[in-house]
Structures are given as C-alpha cells and as structure tokens.
Design a protein around this motif. Structure first.
Motif, PDB file in Angstrom:
ATOM      1  N   VAL A   1       0.831  -1.209   0.000  1.00  0.00           N
ATOM      2  CA  VAL A   1       0.000   0.000   0.000  1.00  0.00           C
ATOM      3  C   VAL A   1       0.862   1.255   0.000  1.00  0.00           C
ATOM      4  CG1 VAL A   1      -1.601   1.372   1.397  1.00  0.00           C
ATOM      5  CG2 VAL A   1      -2.024  -1.055   1.045  1.00  0.00           C
ATOM      6  N   LEU A   2       1.927   1.239   0.781  1.00  0.00           N
ATOM      7  CA  LEU A   2       2.789   2.418   0.851  1.00  0.00           C
ATOM      8  C   LEU A   2       3.466   2.677  -0.493  1.00  0.00           C
ATOM      9  CD1 LEU A   2       3.895   4.682   2.534  1.00  0.00           C
ATOM     10  CD2 LEU A   2       5.704   3.159   3.358  1.00  0.00           C
ATOM     11  N   LYS A   3       3.967   1.635  -1.130  1.00  0.00           N
ATOM     12  CA  LYS A   3       4.574   1.821  -2.450  1.00  0.00           C
ATOM     13  C   LYS A   3       3.539   2.294  -3.460  1.00  0.00           C
ATOM     14  CE  LYS A   3       6.342  -2.266  -2.968  1.00  0.00           C
ATOM     15  NZ  LYS A   3       7.045  -3.374  -3.659  1.00  0.00           N
ATOM     16  N   MET A   4       2.330   1.759  -3.395  1.00  0.00           N
ATOM     17  CA  MET A   4       1.263   2.144  -4.307  1.00  0.00           C
ATOM     18  C   MET A   4       0.901   3.617  -4.148  1.00  0.00           C
ATOM     19  SD  MET A   4      -2.578   0.530  -4.539  1.00  0.00           S
ATOM     20  CE  MET A   4      -1.912  -1.123  -4.759  1.00  0.00           C
ATOM     21  N   TYR A   5       0.891   4.082  -2.901  1.00  0.00           N
ATOM     22  CA  TYR A   5       0.557   5.479  -2.626  1.00  0.00           C
ATOM     23  C   TYR A   5       1.502   6.412  -3.378  1.00  0.00           C
ATOM     24  CZ  TYR A   5       0.707   9.884  -0.039  1.00  0.00           C
ATOM     25  OH  TYR A   5       0.734  11.214   0.292  1.00  0.00           O
ATOM     26  N   PHE A   6       2.799   6.135  -3.294  1.00  0.00           N
ATOM     27  CA  PHE A   6       3.764   6.992  -3.980  1.00  0.00           C
ATOM     28  C   PHE A   6       3.740   6.775  -5.488  1.00  0.00           C
ATOM     29  CE2 PHE A   6       5.486   7.247   0.325  1.00  0.00           C
ATOM     30  CZ  PHE A   6       5.775   8.593   0.406  1.00  0.00           C
ATOM     31  N   ARG A   7       3.484   5.558  -5.912  1.00  0.00           N
ATOM     32  CA  ARG A   7       3.452   5.277  -7.344  1.00  0.00           C
ATOM     33  C   ARG A   7       2.320   6.024  -8.037  1.00  0.00           C
ATOM     34  NH1 ARG A   7       6.548   3.937 -11.620  1.00  0.00           N
ATOM     35  NH2 ARG A   7       5.268   3.065 -13.288  1.00  0.00           N
ATOM     36  N   GLU A   8       1.216   6.251  -7.346  1.00  0.00           N
ATOM     37  CA  GLU A   8       0.045   6.850  -7.960  1.00  0.00           C
ATOM     38  C   GLU A   8      -0.014   8.371  -7.818  1.00  0.00           C
ATOM     39  OE1 GLU A   8      -3.386   4.837  -6.478  1.00  0.00           O
ATOM     40  OE2 GLU A   8      -2.945   2.989  -7.598  1.00  0.00           O
ATOM     41  N   LEU A   9       1.013   8.966  -7.229  1.00  0.00           N
ATOM     42  CA  LEU A   9       1.041  10.424  -7.195  1.00  0.00           C
ATOM     43  C   LEU A   9       1.090  10.964  -8.627  1.00  0.00           C
ATOM     44  CD1 LEU A   9       3.609  11.158  -4.336  1.00  0.00           C
ATOM     45  CD2 LEU A   9       1.117  11.303  -4.229  1.00  0.00           C
ATOM     46  N   PRO A  10       0.341  12.017  -8.938  1.00  0.00           N
ATOM     47  CA  PRO A  10       0.330  12.557 -10.313  1.00  0.00           C
ATOM     48  C   PRO A  10       1.694  13.069 -10.750  1.00  0.00           C
ATOM     49  CG  PRO A  10      -0.783  14.051  -8.802  1.00  0.00           C
ATOM     50  CD  PRO A  10      -0.564  12.770  -8.044  1.00  0.00           C
ATOM     51  N   ASN A  11       2.488  13.505  -9.812  1.00  0.00           N
ATOM     52  CA  ASN A  11       3.866  13.903 -10.078  1.00  0.00           C
ATOM     53  C   ASN A  11       4.717  13.193  -9.039  1.00  0.00           C
ATOM     54  OD1 ASN A  11       6.235  15.208 -10.810  1.00  0.00           O
ATOM     55  ND2 ASN A  11       5.254  17.212 -11.000  1.00  0.00           N
ATOM     56  N   PRO A  12       5.741  12.432  -9.442  1.00  0.00           N
ATOM     57  CA  PRO A  12       6.536  11.660  -8.477  1.00  0.00           C
ATOM     58  C   PRO A  12       7.088  12.536  -7.358  1.00  0.00           C
ATOM     59  CG  PRO A  12       7.136  11.095 -10.728  1.00  0.00           C
ATOM     60  CD  PRO A  12       6.230  12.279 -10.821  1.00  0.00           C
ATOM     61  N   LEU A  13       7.404  11.913  -6.245  1.00  0.00           N
ATOM     62  CA  LEU A  13       7.915  12.644  -5.093  1.00  0.00           C
ATOM     63  C   LEU A  13       9.158  13.450  -5.458  1.00  0.00           C
ATOM     64  CD1 LEU A  13       7.593  13.191  -2.047  1.00  0.00           C
ATOM     65  CD2 LEU A  13       9.081  11.221  -1.637  1.00  0.00           C
ATOM     66  N   LEU A  14      10.038  12.889  -6.272  1.00  0.00           N
ATOM     67  CA  LEU A  14      11.246  13.598  -6.693  1.00  0.00           C
ATOM     68  C   LEU A  14      10.997  14.478  -7.916  1.00  0.00           C
ATOM     69  CD1 LEU A  14      14.026  10.909  -6.083  1.00  0.00           C
ATOM     70  CD2 LEU A  14      13.181  12.695  -4.579  1.00  0.00           C
ATOM     71  N   THR A  15       9.801  14.468  -8.427  1.00  0.00           N
ATOM     72  CA  THR A  15       9.276  15.330  -9.500  1.00  0.00           C
ATOM     73  C   THR A  15       9.844  15.016 -10.882  1.00  0.00           C
ATOM     74  OG1 THR A  15      10.854  17.166  -9.441  1.00  0.00           O
ATOM     75  CG2 THR A  15       9.079  17.188  -7.806  1.00  0.00           C
ATOM     76  N   TYR A  16       8.972  15.172 -11.867  1.00  0.00           N
ATOM     77  CA  TYR A  16       9.401  15.028 -13.261  1.00  0.00           C
ATOM     78  C   TYR A  16      10.446  16.084 -13.601  1.00  0.00           C
ATOM     79  CZ  TYR A  16       5.368  11.973 -14.227  1.00  0.00           C
ATOM     80  OH  TYR A  16       4.453  10.944 -14.238  1.00  0.00           O
ATOM     81  N   GLN A  17      10.236  17.302 -13.094  1.00  0.00           N
ATOM     82  CA  GLN A  17      11.085  18.420 -13.479  1.00  0.00           C
ATOM     83  C   GLN A  17      12.527  18.273 -13.007  1.00  0.00           C
ATOM     84  OE1 GLN A  17       7.992  18.599 -12.701  1.00  0.00           O
ATOM     85  NE2 GLN A  17       7.006  19.883 -14.254  1.00  0.00           N
ATOM     86  N   LEU A  18      12.754  17.560 -11.921  1.00  0.00           N
ATOM     87  CA  LEU A  18      14.110  17.417 -11.396  1.00  0.00           C
ATOM     88  C   LEU A  18      14.744  16.076 -11.750  1.00  0.00           C
ATOM     89  CD1 LEU A  18      13.795  19.039  -7.837  1.00  0.00           C
ATOM     90  CD2 LEU A  18      14.872  19.983  -9.891  1.00  0.00           C
TER      91      LEU A  18
END
Length: 248
Positions: free
Chosen positions: A60-77
């Motif tokens: 569940v914890l991995k799924m939570y981060f996987r489904e963020l619309p923008n990754p935690l470390l961000t597309y931009q970085l």
C-alpha cells in the motif's frame, strides 16, 4: 497519514524476509487502500489478517507513492538527479544535496521521512535480505520517473537502473544529505547489516527491531499530492521549485 502510519507499523512488525519486495494479498491491500481513501486510519495492530500479511502494508505504501500525479522527486528534477549521481565521487554528495534542496518543501520533508525510514529498514538486511540496493530497486520506480519514458520500451527498462542508483545513494548517505552542515569532501555511507556506524565511522549498536517514530514531520497528504503539480519555472528569489494547482 499514509506514510507515517505504514512506516511505523513496518518498523515495529516488518522485520520479515523480503519486506517491500514481496507483495501482500490483494484483498488486504484493497481494504487498506479504501480506509486511507476515506481518511480513516486502519487498525493495523488489531487486525489479524494484516498481522498475518505484513507485506500488504508495504504494498500500500509503495502504491501510494506510485500513484502520485507527479513523483515525489518530481518530473522536473529527474535530469538533475541523474546528472548529480553521475558526478565524480568527490562532487556527487554536494550535487545530490543541492538537487534535494530544490524540491518543494512538502516533497523535501516527505522524502526525508521516507528515506530515513528505508535506511532503518535496511539496517535489518541480515534478517530481511533487503539491503540498501535491494530496497532501492523496488522503491525507485515509485519515487523517480521520467515522463517521456513512461510509455515503456527498452529505454524505460534502462531507466530503472538509473532510478535505483539515485535511490540507493539517498539511502546510503541519508544522514549527510539531510544534515544542516555541509558534509566533508570524502563522505562515508552508513554501514548496513550486523551493525551501524555514524558518518564519522564510530561503531554503534544495532537498532532494535521495533523502532518508534516520533519526529513531528509534516507529510504530504493525498489531497495535497493530487491537487499539486510542478510548474516548469523557478522564481529567481527562491531555491526550490514551486508546486501549483493542476487541472482536473
């Protein structure tokens, strides 16, 4: 809420083989997901089906981060993180620290909480088989992704290796990356396994299997993650990139 709840449970009950690598039972995963989606804190410690299926909490914890619309470390970085870990050994730590500091404050706080948790889990690698490298392999795609490569293909497979290198580096050098003082030019990573050393190389006693988390860290909520996306520009008067509202 999701991160703190799951991390605390895994640190107290998750010293099991393959934690974060093995998947939990689908019905248990869905039950936990429904509870979090409804802003309810599931009774992880009193539900026998969960206690017998520790892996569902990790899933569940991995799924939570996987489904963020923008990754935690961000597309931009993404490119900045990749460039940072390809620097020479003498310059790598300073470059990674610099990119981490460019994250929006909610992302940065959440990343520090998560990586410290994963480092503590890695301290029990002799019992779980989950070394920093193994944890990085299973966690990397949930934290760092390149938007252009998400359609799949050979390039996407090669990208997984790069993501894992970044994630493993964050875990191994967590104390130096998130410390306030500038680290020395020749840093030492934390030693994982039978015992732990501090950044100066002084042996410490191994952490107990049950570890409480008491740091009052403000975490990124589901609603905040879903309603925020990164803007492409960085204002000249601030170091970190901004998070703006995304259209629905």
């Amino acid at each position: 809420m999701v991160l703190k709840c799951c991390a605390e449970f895994i640190e107290s009950h998750g010293t099991v083989d393959g934690i974060y690598r093995l998947s939990g039972i689908t019905s248990n995963i869905q039950k936990l997901r429904n509870a979090f989606d409804e802003d309810r804190i599931p009774d992880l410690y009193g539900d026998e089906s969960i206690l017998q299926d520790i892996h569902c909490v990790g899933s569940v914890l991995k799924m939570y981060f996987r489904e963020l619309p923008n990754p935690l470390l961000t597309y931009q970085l993404y490119e900045s993180f990749v460039a940072a870990v390809t620097q020479s050994e003498e310059e790598r730590l300073l470059h990674v620290r610099d990119v981490v500091r460019q994250l929006p404050p909610p992302n940065s706080r959440t990343l520090e909480y998560l990586i410290r948790h994963l480092a503590r889990v890695a301290c029990h690698s002799s019992e779980t088989g989950m070394t920093p490298k193994n944890i990085a392999i299973v966690w990397a795609p949930n934290l760092l992704r390149c938007k252009e490569l998400e359609e799949g293909g050979v390039a996407a497979l090669q990208d997984v290796g790069t993501q894992a290198v970044v994630t493993e580096y964050l875990i191994r050098y967590v104390e130096l990356i998130f410390c306030e003082q500038k680290p020395s030019p020749s840093p030492r990573p934390i030693r994982f396994g039978t015992h732990v050393t501090d950044v100066a190389g002084t042996p410490k006693k191994s952490r107990p299997k049950s570890l409480a988390i008491s740091t009052p860290t403000k975490l990124l909520t589901i609603e905040e993650a879903r309603l925020r996306a990164l803007t492409a520009a960085i204002k000249p008067d601030q170091k970190y990139i901004e998070v703006g509202e995304c259209s629905t």
